[in-house]
Design an enzyme around this catalytic site. Structure first.
Site, PDB file in Angstrom:
ATOM      1  N   ARG A  31       0.832  -1.192   0.000  1.00 43.18           N
ATOM      2  CA  ARG A  31       0.000   0.000   0.000  1.00 43.18           C
ATOM      3  C   ARG A  31       0.871   1.248   0.000  1.00 43.18           C
ATOM      4  NH1 ARG A  31      -3.577  -1.400   5.149  1.00 43.18           N
ATOM      5  NH2 ARG A  31      -4.397   0.710   4.801  1.00 43.18           N
ATOM      6  N   ASP A  51      -1.110   2.639  -5.016  1.00 49.08           N
ATOM      7  CA  ASP A  51      -2.497   2.794  -4.601  1.00 49.08           C
ATOM      8  C   ASP A  51      -3.379   2.023  -5.575  1.00 49.08           C
ATOM      9  OD1 ASP A  51      -4.992   3.521  -3.795  1.00 49.08           O
ATOM     10  OD2 ASP A  51      -4.688   5.684  -3.930  1.00 49.08           O
ATOM     11  N   HIS A  89      -8.682 -17.511  10.539  1.00 48.66           N
ATOM     12  CA  HIS A  89      -7.239 -17.570  10.720  1.00 48.66           C
ATOM     13  C   HIS A  89      -6.794 -19.018  10.550  1.00 48.66           C
ATOM     14  CE1 HIS A  89      -6.826 -13.421  12.191  1.00 48.66           C
ATOM     15  NE2 HIS A  89      -7.996 -13.632  12.798  1.00 48.66           N
ATOM     16  N   ASP A  97      -1.339 -21.962   7.327  1.00 48.91           N
ATOM     17  CA  ASP A  97      -0.697 -20.856   6.613  1.00 48.91           C
ATOM     18  C   ASP A  97       0.432 -21.317   5.701  1.00 48.91           C
ATOM     19  OD1 ASP A  97      -2.302 -18.891   7.593  1.00 48.91           O
ATOM     20  OD2 ASP A  97      -0.814 -17.976   8.905  1.00 48.91           O
TER      21      ASP A  97
END
Length: 392
Positions: free
Chosen positions: A31, A59, A125, A155
């Site tokens: 970002r 952006d 999660h 993960d």
């Protein structure tokens, strides 16, 4: 191999780290402001999962930023994103838009529950995905709740590593077909895949559903960890009869005086005997007693010890990059060794140089920086977390 990584956390970065370790040229799109880390680390320079690639600040909600990413897609082999389903499409960088710009692109999507299905848009999660896979129910000691297996099964193993394999397989297929495709990597799917053997055992009656009562889940006395005299731990994993005999010899037992190895009714008693014997000596004394013997007895090393261990040092199992010790790339290659090329970047640290190397003119970069579409920053700017990004 040229890869675009849309910045996320957890499994996406792990996938990109593996590819970067193996030599891929990866641009990580962060970002323009407010990039954050979620978890124990609060320092971008120590976020090992981000190592080996360059960061540009774009952006994605600005039309010019979106167009810049699509321009990079034209030069890329693969793209990795970890948004919730539908977010990349809303930003205008979904599979259809990217395929129109580069029909050979392999588009890797990393989610918890997948791109479709009743739970597809449900927040979660690692632990939620492993629970959904059925694997969490199998992990833990007798009489205890299921044990969270760090973030290894969801993960990293079931998520990032499975996605990396999918990307490489798709790129191989693209060489033949000339067409790219979308990789739908869901952590619940990958976690189930990692547990394939145990799903099979459970469905054929070879696995007791009660945790901590089976061969490799801490039920067997010869496959467990034990406390030593100096309050440290050793692991024993002597499954085969010949290794079990060696373990008994190291521990000082007469096999004839003990119950038969696979008499499960006697496992609790045998475990007590092992625990009492092992408690009488220090960890390193046991390691020395087992040296050169096939007893399957190993010290339980902490992370500091692991990095300094004689065997791990001989193998180059850990490397130091900018003062940070971390696991080395794996696996090993005989002709094209993998390596860590650079430390984890700050968000937007390489905006100008990375875009230049990917064919974007410096005049265009300067114009986009001035317009606020790009950031070229030296320090991250704190901000609230982006709820659309996957969390570990």
């Amino acid at each position: 191999m040229k890869v675009i990584e849309i910045g996320s956390i957890g499994p996406g970065p792990f996938c990109a780290m593996m590819l970067a370790d193996l030599g891929a040229d990866i641009i990580r799109v962060d970002r323009v402001a407010g990039a954050e880390l979620v978890g124990p680390s609060a320092d971008f320079r120590t976020e090992v999962l981000n190592r080996g690639r360059r960061s540009v600040g774009i952006d994605l909600k600005d039309a010019a930023g979106r167009e810049l990413v699509l321009g990079l897609v034209e030069r890329a082999d693969a793209l990795i994103e970890g948004f919730r389903p539908g977010v990349a499409e809303r930003l205008g960088i979904g599979p259809q838009e990217c395929s129109e710009r580069n029909p050979r692109l392999v588009y890797g999507r990393m989610t918890g529950f997948g791109q479709e299905g009743p739970l597809a848009r449900t927040v979660g999660h690692d632990l939620n995905y492993v629970a959904q896979s059925g694997v969490l129910s199998l992990i833990g000691r007798a009489g205890q709740p299921p044990t969270p297996p760090l973030s290894l099964v969801g993960d990293f193993g079931g998520g990032g590593m499975v996605l990396a394999l999918g990307i490489l397989a798709a790129l191989w297929e693209t060489r033949r077909s000339g067409a790219g495709q979308v990789i739908d990597a869901a952590m619940c799917d990958g976690a189930a895949l990692l547990g394939a053997a145990f799903h099979g055992f459970a469905r054929t009656g070879a696995w007791n559903p009660a945790r901590g009562t089976n061969l490799v889940d801490s039920g067997a006395p010869f496959y467990d960890v034990y406390l030593t005299a100096d309050e440290r731990w050793i692991a024993v994993a002597a499954l085969e009869p010949r290794f079990y005999a060696e373990l008994l010899a190291v521990l000082g037992f007469d096999a004839a005086s003990l119950p038969e190895q696979h008499d499960r009714s006697q496992w609790p008693r045998l475990k007590e005997l092992f625990a009492d014997a092992i408690r009488a000596r220090t960890r390193d004394e046991w390691v020395e007693a087992a040296r050169g013997r096939d007893a399957c007895l190993t010290a339980v090393l902490d992370v500091e010890e692991a990095a300094e261990d004689e065997h791990n040092r001989a193998r180059g199992g850990f490397v130091e990059v900018d003062g940070l010790t971390q696991p080395a790339p794996a696996p090993r290659f005989s002709r094209t060794p993998a390596r860590v090329d650079s430390p984890p970047p700050l968000p937007g640290e390489h905006t100008r140089s990375a875009l230049a190397d990917w064919g974007v003119s410096q005049d265009a970069v300067a114009s986009l920086v001035e317009a606020g579409v790009l950031s070229s920053i030296s320090e991250p700017t704190p901000s609230s977390a982006d709820a659309d990004r996957l969390e570990p």
